[in-house]
Scaffold this motif. Structure first.
Motif, mmCIF file in Angstrom:
data_model
loop_
_atom_site.group_PDB
_atom_site.id
_atom_site.type_symbol
_atom_site.label_atom_id
_atom_site.label_comp_id
_atom_site.label_asym_id
_atom_site.label_seq_id
_atom_site.Cartn_x
_atom_site.Cartn_y
_atom_site.Cartn_z
ATOM 1 N N PRO A 158 22.007 36.949 52.555
ATOM 2 C CA PRO A 158 23.336 36.644 53.107
ATOM 3 C C PRO A 158 24.358 37.688 52.653
ATOM 4 C CG PRO A 158 22.364 34.724 52.032
ATOM 5 C CD PRO A 158 21.509 35.888 51.667
ATOM 6 N N GLU A 159 25.480 37.691 53.319
ATOM 7 C CA GLU A 159 26.583 38.570 52.937
ATOM 8 C C GLU A 159 27.030 38.225 51.518
ATOM 9 O OE1 GLU A 159 31.117 39.671 54.497
ATOM 10 O OE2 GLU A 159 29.826 38.311 55.631
ATOM 11 N N ARG A 160 27.542 39.227 50.818
ATOM 12 C CA ARG A 160 27.935 38.987 49.429
ATOM 13 C C ARG A 160 29.123 38.024 49.357
ATOM 14 N NH1 ARG A 160 30.884 44.047 49.726
ATOM 15 N NH2 ARG A 160 33.043 43.724 49.097
ATOM 16 N N SER A 213 47.743 37.023 12.200
ATOM 17 C CA SER A 213 48.008 36.638 13.589
ATOM 18 C C SER A 213 46.989 37.246 14.556
ATOM 19 C CB SER A 213 49.423 37.068 13.986
ATOM 20 O OG SER A 213 49.565 38.477 13.859
ATOM 21 N N GLY A 214 46.430 38.373 14.156
ATOM 22 C CA GLY A 214 45.441 39.018 15.013
ATOM 23 C C GLY A 214 46.053 39.477 16.334
ATOM 24 N N VAL A 215 45.179 39.640 17.328
ATOM 25 C CA VAL A 215 45.611 40.053 18.666
ATOM 26 C C VAL A 215 45.611 38.806 19.546
ATOM 27 C CG1 VAL A 215 45.110 41.517 20.650
ATOM 28 C CG2 VAL A 215 44.591 42.351 18.342
ATOM 29 N N LYS A 216 46.800 38.344 19.874
ATOM 30 C CA LYS A 216 46.916 37.099 20.634
ATOM 31 C C LYS A 216 46.448 37.272 22.090
ATOM 32 C CE LYS A 216 50.701 35.229 17.872
ATOM 33 N NZ LYS A 216 52.111 34.702 17.869
ATOM 34 N N ILE A 217 45.661 36.293 22.532
ATOM 35 C CA ILE A 217 45.149 36.323 23.903
ATOM 36 C C ILE A 217 46.066 35.479 24.788
ATOM 37 C CG2 ILE A 217 43.159 35.868 25.387
ATOM 38 C CD1 ILE A 217 41.394 36.048 22.889
ATOM 39 N N LYS A 218 46.541 36.084 25.863
ATOM 40 C CA LYS A 218 47.480 35.403 26.747
ATOM 41 C C LYS A 218 46.863 34.950 28.069
ATOM 42 C CE LYS A 218 51.484 37.989 25.036
ATOM 43 N NZ LYS A 218 52.627 38.865 25.413
ATOM 44 N N GLY A 219 45.784 35.543 28.447
ATOM 45 C CA GLY A 219 45.183 35.182 29.731
ATOM 46 C C GLY A 219 43.925 35.990 30.003
ATOM 47 N N LEU A 220 43.340 35.735 31.141
ATOM 48 C CA LEU A 220 42.067 36.325 31.521
ATOM 49 C C LEU A 220 42.123 36.713 32.999
ATOM 50 C CD1 LEU A 220 38.950 36.795 31.113
ATOM 51 C CD2 LEU A 220 38.656 34.363 31.641
ATOM 52 N N VAL A 221 41.736 37.948 33.292
ATOM 53 C CA VAL A 221 41.697 38.424 34.680
ATOM 54 C C VAL A 221 40.244 38.724 35.041
ATOM 55 C CG1 VAL A 221 42.450 40.180 36.319
ATOM 56 C CG2 VAL A 221 44.004 39.412 34.505
ATOM 57 N N VAL A 222 39.766 38.103 36.124
ATOM 58 C CA VAL A 222 38.368 38.255 36.553
ATOM 59 C C VAL A 222 38.333 38.768 37.988
ATOM 60 C CG1 VAL A 222 36.161 37.088 36.959
ATOM 61 C CG2 VAL A 222 37.626 36.381 35.047
ATOM 62 N N THR A 223 37.508 39.788 38.205
ATOM 63 C CA THR A 223 37.261 40.314 39.542
ATOM 64 C C THR A 223 35.779 40.139 39.844
ATOM 65 O OG1 THR A 223 38.951 42.011 39.144
ATOM 66 C CG2 THR A 223 37.533 42.296 41.071
ATOM 67 N N PRO A 224 35.411 39.344 40.851
ATOM 68 C CA PRO A 224 33.988 39.169 41.189
ATOM 69 C C PRO A 224 33.305 40.497 41.481
ATOM 70 C CG PRO A 224 35.319 37.517 42.292
ATOM 71 C CD PRO A 224 36.279 38.506 41.695
ATOM 72 N N PRO A 225 31.988 40.560 41.328
ATOM 73 C CA PRO A 225 31.257 41.816 41.561
ATOM 74 C C PRO A 225 31.524 42.413 42.939
ATOM 75 C CG PRO A 225 29.820 40.179 40.554
ATOM 76 C CD PRO A 225 31.093 39.473 40.885
ATOM 77 N N ASP A 226 31.752 43.722 42.951
ATOM 78 C CA ASP A 226 31.940 44.496 44.187
ATOM 79 C C ASP A 226 33.202 44.117 44.955
ATOM 80 O OD1 ASP A 226 29.463 45.898 43.837
ATOM 81 O OD2 ASP A 226 28.416 44.139 44.595
ATOM 82 N N GLU A 227 34.108 43.399 44.315
ATOM 83 C CA GLU A 227 35.352 43.010 44.960
ATOM 84 C C GLU A 227 36.540 43.738 44.315
ATOM 85 O OE1 GLU A 227 36.013 40.462 47.631
ATOM 86 O OE2 GLU A 227 34.073 41.407 47.894
ATOM 87 N N LYS A 228 37.662 43.747 45.007
ATOM 88 C CA LYS A 228 38.882 44.355 44.488
ATOM 89 C C LYS A 228 39.951 43.312 44.178
ATOM 90 C CE LYS A 228 38.221 48.771 46.875
ATOM 91 N NZ LYS A 228 38.797 49.749 47.834
ATOM 92 N N LYS A 229 39.831 42.139 44.783
ATOM 93 C CA LYS A 229 40.811 41.079 44.566
ATOM 94 C C LYS A 229 40.473 40.316 43.300
ATOM 95 C CE LYS A 229 43.071 37.214 46.923
ATOM 96 N NZ LYS A 229 43.124 36.406 48.168
ATOM 97 N N SER A 230 41.430 40.185 42.407
ATOM 98 C CA SER A 230 41.228 39.543 41.106
ATOM 99 C C SER A 230 41.847 38.160 41.064
ATOM 100 C CB SER A 230 41.835 40.406 39.988
ATOM 101 O OG SER A 230 41.257 41.694 39.982
ATOM 102 N N VAL A 231 41.409 37.394 40.066
ATOM 103 C CA VAL A 231 41.945 36.053 39.825
ATOM 104 C C VAL A 231 42.360 35.974 38.357
ATOM 105 C CG1 VAL A 231 41.436 33.583 39.810
ATOM 106 C CG2 VAL A 231 40.447 35.040 41.581
ATOM 107 N N THR A 232 43.559 35.478 38.100
ATOM 108 C CA THR A 232 44.039 35.311 36.725
ATOM 109 C C THR A 232 43.840 33.861 36.289
ATOM 110 O OG1 THR A 232 45.689 37.049 37.016
ATOM 111 C CG2 THR A 232 46.016 35.532 35.178
#
Length: 222
Positions: free
Chosen positions: A83-85, A171-190
């Motif tokens: 099927p299509e990706r 305090s370390g390096v504070k994590i504020k969020g996560l950005v994920v881009t599915p494989p072979d895609e350009k559109k990301s999701v936060t």
């Protein structure tokens, strides 16, 4: 004497007819020339470009006869093709803590659910950046292979984000969020970050954050 004159006359007539047949200007000769003229182009058609064109037309006919077989083969290939990706808009992404017990390597599982009404294929690594107080930190890919997965409508897959928690007391390096881009895609999701609040501050060359390919963790995200 009369008999001899008739014989001479008959001979003259025959001689005249013979001369006419050999090349005179009467209708018999023109008919012969027309016959020769009409037969010559026919011979040229066999040996010249029109003959070649006919041969090409014959080859074209052969190709047309083979075309249904090619079409059938194409349909069979399409029927057995993957099927299509999965595109970003086909997926619902969520993240949850998937750390087991007191394991020093912390894990966040990212769930990618096929929300479309079709099957789609997904393979490889997502693009992952942690948004932190020090800027975006890209995740490093682990040395793992992925053979790919076909997701039916409503079916999920998961991949893991692996990191070291900050246990320095600072305090370390504070994590504020996560950005994920599915494989072979350009559109990301936060997404919201569900894991530990910070990463350790370190000068170690070892990567702070690693990711596995699709299917590298189970249903720890629920």
């Amino acid at each position: 004497m009369r008999t001899k004159r008739m014989a001479v006359t008959a001979v003259a007539v025959v001689a005249g007819l013979s001369l006419s047949a050999c090349g005179g200007d009467d209708g018999t000769t023109n008919t012969d020339n027309v016959s020769k003229s009409s037969s010559t182009p026919a011979g040229e058609q066999t040996e010249s470009a029109p003959a070649d064109q006919q041969e090409n037309d014959s080859t074209g006919t052969g190709s047309q006869e083979e075309a249904p077989e090619q079409g059938t083969s194409g349909q069979d290939s399409a029927a057995g093709a993957k099927p299509e990706r999965c595109h970003t808009d086909d997926l619902t992404l969520t993240a949850s803590d998937a750390t087991i017990g007191d394991d020093p390597t912390k894990v966040v599982a990212v769930k990618l659910l096929n929300k479309s009404d079709r099957e789609c294929s997904i393979k490889g690594f997502a693009g992952v950046n942690l948004l932190t107080s020090e800027g975006a930190i890209p995740a490093t890919r682990r040395d793992q292979k992925d053979d790919g997965t076909t997701l039916k409508s409503g079916e999920p897959t998961y991949f893991g984000i692996f990191y070291k928690a900050n246990e320095s007391g600072g305090s370390g390096v504070k994590i504020k969020g996560l950005v994920v881009t599915p494989p072979d895609e350009k559109k990301s999701v936060t997404l919201k970050w569900p894991g530990e609040a910070s990463l350790p501050v370190t000068d170690s060359p070892e990567p702070t954050v690693e990711i596995g390919p699709m299917g590298s963790v189970g249903q720890g995200a629920g």
